[in-house]
Design a protein around this motif. Structure first.
Motif, PDB file in Angstrom:
ATOM      1  N   TRP A  52       0.837  -1.203   0.000  1.00  0.00           N
ATOM      2  CA  TRP A  52       0.000   0.000   0.000  1.00  0.00           C
ATOM      3  C   TRP A  52       0.871   1.253   0.000  1.00  0.00           C
ATOM      4  CZ3 TRP A  52      -0.984   4.406   2.783  1.00  0.00           C
ATOM      5  CH2 TRP A  52      -2.166   5.082   2.470  1.00  0.00           C
ATOM      6  N   TYR A  53       1.834   1.304   0.932  1.00  0.00           N
ATOM      7  CA  TYR A  53       2.709   2.472   1.005  1.00  0.00           C
ATOM      8  C   TYR A  53       3.549   2.601  -0.263  1.00  0.00           C
ATOM      9  CZ  TYR A  53       1.550   3.462   5.855  1.00  0.00           C
ATOM     10  OH  TYR A  53       0.884   3.798   6.999  1.00  0.00           O
ATOM     11  N   GLY A  54       3.999   1.476  -0.815  1.00  0.00           N
ATOM     12  CA  GLY A  54       4.772   1.503  -2.052  1.00  0.00           C
ATOM     13  C   GLY A  54       3.969   2.058  -3.214  1.00  0.00           C
ATOM     14  N   SER A  55       2.720   1.585  -3.362  1.00  0.00           N
ATOM     15  CA  SER A  55       1.903   2.060  -4.487  1.00  0.00           C
ATOM     16  C   SER A  55       1.495   3.518  -4.300  1.00  0.00           C
ATOM     17  CB  SER A  55       0.669   1.177  -4.687  1.00  0.00           C
ATOM     18  OG  SER A  55      -0.239   1.321  -3.630  1.00  0.00           O
ATOM     19  N   LYS A  56       1.193   3.923  -3.085  1.00  0.00           N
ATOM     20  CA  LYS A  56       0.858   5.334  -2.841  1.00  0.00           C
ATOM     21  C   LYS A  56       2.071   6.229  -3.085  1.00  0.00           C
ATOM     22  CE  LYS A  56      -3.449   5.337  -1.825  1.00  0.00           C
ATOM     23  NZ  LYS A  56      -4.412   6.080  -2.615  1.00  0.00           N
ATOM     24  N   SER A  57       3.246   5.731  -2.747  1.00  0.00           N
ATOM     25  CA  SER A  57       4.467   6.484  -3.009  1.00  0.00           C
ATOM     26  C   SER A  57       4.658   6.674  -4.511  1.00  0.00           C
ATOM     27  CB  SER A  57       5.669   5.742  -2.418  1.00  0.00           C
ATOM     28  OG  SER A  57       6.873   6.329  -2.844  1.00  0.00           O
ATOM     29  N   GLU A  58       4.478   5.601  -5.272  1.00  0.00           N
ATOM     30  CA  GLU A  58       4.610   5.676  -6.732  1.00  0.00           C
ATOM     31  C   GLU A  58       3.613   6.670  -7.327  1.00  0.00           C
ATOM     32  OE1 GLU A  58       6.477   3.627  -9.018  1.00  0.00           O
ATOM     33  OE2 GLU A  58       7.670   2.933  -7.310  1.00  0.00           O
ATOM     34  N   TRP A  59       2.363   6.600  -6.879  1.00  0.00           N
ATOM     35  CA  TRP A  59       1.311   7.469  -7.391  1.00  0.00           C
ATOM     36  C   TRP A  59       1.648   8.938  -7.139  1.00  0.00           C
ATOM     37  CZ3 TRP A  59      -2.332  11.018  -5.715  1.00  0.00           C
ATOM     38  CH2 TRP A  59      -3.397  11.265  -6.578  1.00  0.00           C
ATOM     39  N   ASN A  60       2.063   9.239  -5.906  1.00  0.00           N
ATOM     40  CA  ASN A  60       2.412  10.624  -5.564  1.00  0.00           C
ATOM     41  C   ASN A  60       3.649  11.083  -6.313  1.00  0.00           C
ATOM     42  OD1 ASN A  60       0.711  11.949  -3.272  1.00  0.00           O
ATOM     43  ND2 ASN A  60       0.801   9.780  -2.786  1.00  0.00           N
ATOM     44  N   LYS A  61       4.615  10.191  -6.504  1.00  0.00           N
ATOM     45  CA  LYS A  61       5.818  10.544  -7.264  1.00  0.00           C
ATOM     46  C   LYS A  61       5.452  10.885  -8.703  1.00  0.00           C
ATOM     47  CE  LYS A  61      10.198   8.748  -8.964  1.00  0.00           C
ATOM     48  NZ  LYS A  61      11.085   7.581  -9.056  1.00  0.00           N
ATOM     49  N   LYS A  62       4.601  10.062  -9.334  1.00  0.00           N
ATOM     50  CA  LYS A  62       4.197  10.317 -10.718  1.00  0.00           C
ATOM     51  C   LYS A  62       3.560  11.699 -10.857  1.00  0.00           C
ATOM     52  CE  LYS A  62       3.426   5.580 -12.216  1.00  0.00           C
ATOM     53  NZ  LYS A  62       2.400   4.567 -12.477  1.00  0.00           N
ATOM     54  N   TRP A  63       2.631  12.009  -9.956  1.00  0.00           N
ATOM     55  CA  TRP A  63       1.954  13.306 -10.056  1.00  0.00           C
ATOM     56  C   TRP A  63       2.891  14.460  -9.752  1.00  0.00           C
ATOM     57  CZ3 TRP A  63      -1.964  14.815 -12.651  1.00  0.00           C
ATOM     58  CH2 TRP A  63      -2.910  13.874 -13.035  1.00  0.00           C
ATOM     59  N   TYR A  64       3.777  14.265  -8.795  1.00  0.00           N
ATOM     60  CA  TYR A  64       4.738  15.312  -8.482  1.00  0.00           C
ATOM     61  C   TYR A  64       5.620  15.608  -9.697  1.00  0.00           C
ATOM     62  CZ  TYR A  64       8.764  17.688  -6.521  1.00  0.00           C
ATOM     63  OH  TYR A  64       9.771  18.594  -6.291  1.00  0.00           O
ATOM     64  N   VAL A  65       6.164  14.556 -10.309  1.00  0.00           N
ATOM     65  CA  VAL A  65       7.061  14.717 -11.454  1.00  0.00           C
ATOM     66  C   VAL A  65       6.312  15.297 -12.652  1.00  0.00           C
ATOM     67  CG1 VAL A  65       8.497  13.460 -13.121  1.00  0.00           C
ATOM     68  CG2 VAL A  65       8.698  12.963 -10.679  1.00  0.00           C
TER      69      VAL A  65
END
Length: 177
Positions: free
Chosen positions: A44-57
């Motif tokens: 869960w934390y891994g996928s949420k991290s990926e999602w937030n990273k994508k939007w940030y970038v």
């Protein structure tokens, strides 16, 4: 003397719900806990991290492209009205993207979620290899549960603190979570 007194029904719904929850929560085995709780939280934390990273970038790239375009267009200021309109639109978009960064906390969430996921992974590896804090434990499972729940609880406390801070600042902390 050997007679049991019947349990009283609680009028308070909070007490009643705590009682019901206590009775309904099944005891998990080590395998079940690791799979259903620990690995689930890591994912869960891994996928949420990926999602937030994508939007940030994505938003940062848009922001940089628009910011770089404005000076180029300004050099043609004597040109048609549509150039002035393009500059105004780009400026407004930059303000909007900056606002999204502030509201959504993509960067902070990305870092926090990645960190929590990695800490949970390390905890699992220590447990599986019986090293670190599990080295001298006869039964390391209760320690794993305690430490895992402490890590998750710490992240939740950080989130609640962010929610309180965001409310004071007029931000929406639930967006992007």
């Amino acid at each position: 003397m050997g007679k049991k007194t019947p349990k009283k029904e609680h009028a308070n719904p909070r007490v009643l719900s705590r009682t019901i929850i206590r009775e309904e929560v099944p005891r998990l085995t080590q395998k079940e806990y690791i799979h259903e709780r620990l690995k689930d939280q890591i994912n869960w934390y891994g996928s949420k991290s990926e999602w937030n990273k994508k939007w940030y970038v994505r938003l940062k790239k848009c922001e940089l492209a628009m910011a770089a375009t404005i000076p180029v267009i300004v050099s043609f200021m004597d040109g048609p009205l549509c150039l002035k309109l393009i500059i105004a639109i780009l400026g407004a978009c930059l303000v909007g993207i900056g606002g999204l960064h502030g509201l959504q906390n993509y960067h902070e969430n990305w870092i926090e979620y990645r960190s929590t996921s990695e800490v949970l992974k390390h905890e699992l590896y220590f447990y599986q290899t019986k090293t670190g804090p599990y080295k001298d434990e006869d039964d390391p499972f209760p320690l794993l549960v305690h430490r895992t729940e402490e890590i998750i609880s710490h992240e939740n406390i950080n989130w609640n603190n962010l929610c309180g801070q965001s409310k004071k600042e007029g931000k929406s902390p639930t967006m992007g979570r």
